[in-house]
Design a protein around this motif. Structure first.
Motif, short mmCIF file in Angstrom:
data_model
loop_
_atom_site.label_atom_id
_atom_site.label_comp_id
_atom_site.label_asym_id
_atom_site.label_seq_id
_atom_site.Cartn_x
_atom_site.Cartn_y
_atom_site.Cartn_z
N PHE A 177 0.83 -1.20 0.00
CA PHE A 177 0.00 0.00 0.00
C PHE A 177 0.87 1.26 0.00
N TYR A 178 2.10 1.15 0.46
CA TYR A 178 2.91 2.31 0.76
C TYR A 178 3.92 2.69 -0.32
N GLY A 179 4.05 1.90 -1.37
CA GLY A 179 5.00 2.21 -2.42
C GLY A 179 5.84 1.00 -2.77
N THR A 180 7.06 1.27 -3.25
CA THR A 180 7.92 0.18 -3.70
C THR A 180 9.37 0.40 -3.29
N PRO A 181 10.06 -0.69 -2.97
CA PRO A 181 11.50 -0.56 -2.76
C PRO A 181 12.13 -0.23 -4.11
N THR A 182 13.18 0.55 -4.09
CA THR A 182 13.81 0.96 -5.33
C THR A 182 15.31 1.10 -5.12
N ALA A 183 16.04 1.26 -6.21
CA ALA A 183 17.49 1.44 -6.13
C ALA A 183 17.81 2.86 -5.66
N ALA A 184 18.88 2.98 -4.90
CA ALA A 184 19.32 4.30 -4.45
C ALA A 184 19.75 5.12 -5.66
N THR A 185 19.39 6.39 -5.64
CA THR A 185 19.75 7.30 -6.73
C THR A 185 20.34 8.57 -6.15
N ALA A 186 20.94 9.36 -7.02
CA ALA A 186 21.57 10.61 -6.59
C ALA A 186 20.53 11.61 -6.08
N TYR A 187 19.31 11.54 -6.58
CA TYR A 187 18.29 12.51 -6.16
C TYR A 187 17.45 12.04 -4.97
N ALA A 188 17.71 10.86 -4.44
CA ALA A 188 16.95 10.36 -3.29
C ALA A 188 17.25 11.20 -2.05
N ARG A 189 16.21 11.50 -1.32
CA ARG A 189 16.36 12.22 -0.04
C ARG A 189 17.00 11.27 0.96
N GLN A 190 17.94 11.75 1.74
CA GLN A 190 18.65 10.93 2.73
C GLN A 190 18.09 11.22 4.13
N VAL A 191 17.69 10.15 4.84
CA VAL A 191 17.15 10.31 6.19
C VAL A 191 17.81 9.29 7.10
N THR A 192 18.38 9.77 8.20
CA THR A 192 18.97 8.89 9.20
C THR A 192 17.91 8.63 10.27
N GLY A 228 24.70 1.88 9.84
CA GLY A 228 25.52 1.47 8.70
C GLY A 228 24.78 0.73 7.60
N ARG A 229 23.48 0.56 7.74
CA ARG A 229 22.67 -0.11 6.72
C ARG A 229 21.70 0.89 6.12
N SER A 230 21.24 0.61 4.91
CA SER A 230 20.29 1.52 4.28
C SER A 230 19.35 0.76 3.35
N PHE A 231 18.22 1.40 3.07
CA PHE A 231 17.31 0.92 2.03
C PHE A 231 16.62 2.14 1.44
N THR A 232 16.19 2.01 0.19
CA THR A 232 15.56 3.12 -0.52
C THR A 232 14.14 2.74 -0.88
N TRP A 233 13.24 3.69 -0.70
CA TRP A 233 11.81 3.46 -0.91
C TRP A 233 11.22 4.60 -1.72
N GLN A 234 10.33 4.26 -2.65
CA GLN A 234 9.57 5.27 -3.37
C GLN A 234 8.13 5.23 -2.90
N PHE A 235 7.63 6.37 -2.44
CA PHE A 235 6.27 6.49 -1.92
C PHE A 235 5.33 6.80 -3.07
N ASN A 236 4.95 5.75 -3.81
CA ASN A 236 4.18 5.93 -5.04
C ASN A 236 2.94 5.05 -5.11
N SER A 237 2.36 4.74 -3.98
CA SER A 237 1.17 3.91 -4.01
C SER A 237 0.01 4.69 -3.43
N MET A 238 -0.54 4.27 -2.32
CA MET A 238 -1.66 5.00 -1.74
C MET A 238 -1.13 6.25 -1.04
N ASP A 239 -1.69 7.38 -1.43
CA ASP A 239 -1.23 8.65 -0.87
C ASP A 239 -2.05 9.04 0.36
N ASN A 240 -1.56 10.08 1.01
CA ASN A 240 -2.26 10.69 2.14
C ASN A 240 -2.49 9.71 3.28
#
Length: 112
Positions: free
Chosen positions: A33-48, A69-81
């Motif tokens: 419901f929340y989006g999809t895992p995706t590859a890290a990109t240069a334009y991804a926002r970084q959050v610790t 020391g670990r990370s994952f990248t997510w795109q929030f492109n499914s159900m909004d709000n």
């Protein structure tokens, strides 16, 4: 006879509830419901994780979450709000800290 029917109905109800809760955050096709895992990109926002308790993102945003020391990248492109608890999208075994992500409405989905 009646006891067997009651037991069978109770068992079926419990199995249905377990199956529903295991997939409560996914569509029928298995997508989140929340989006999809995706590859890290240069334009991804970084959050610790641990740096804030909440995060506001635009619909379609790509965010790389890091912790210990670990990370994952997510795109929030499914159900909004919808608020998203980080534990619902983090990969198994990823060390999480409390964070709720608030996704803005999809600008193309204006309704009515």
């Amino acid at each position: 006879m009646r006891t067997t029917s009651t037991l069978r109905a109770t068992l079926l109800a419990a199995l249905a509830a377990a199956a529903f809760s295991a997939h409560a955050d996914t569509f029928r096709n298995g997508e989140s419901f929340y989006g999809t895992p995706t590859a890290a990109t240069a334009y991804a926002r970084q959050v610790t994780l641990g740096s804030r308790p909440t995060l506001d993102v635009d619909y379609g945003s790509v965010v790389t979450f890091t912790n210990e020391g670990r990370s994952f990248t997510w795109q929030f492109n499914s159900m909004d709000n919808r608020p998203v608890d980080i534990t619902k999208i983090a990969p198994a075994g990823f060390p999480t800290k409390p964070l709720t992500v608030y996704v803005s409405p999809d600008p193309w989905n204006r309704g009515g």
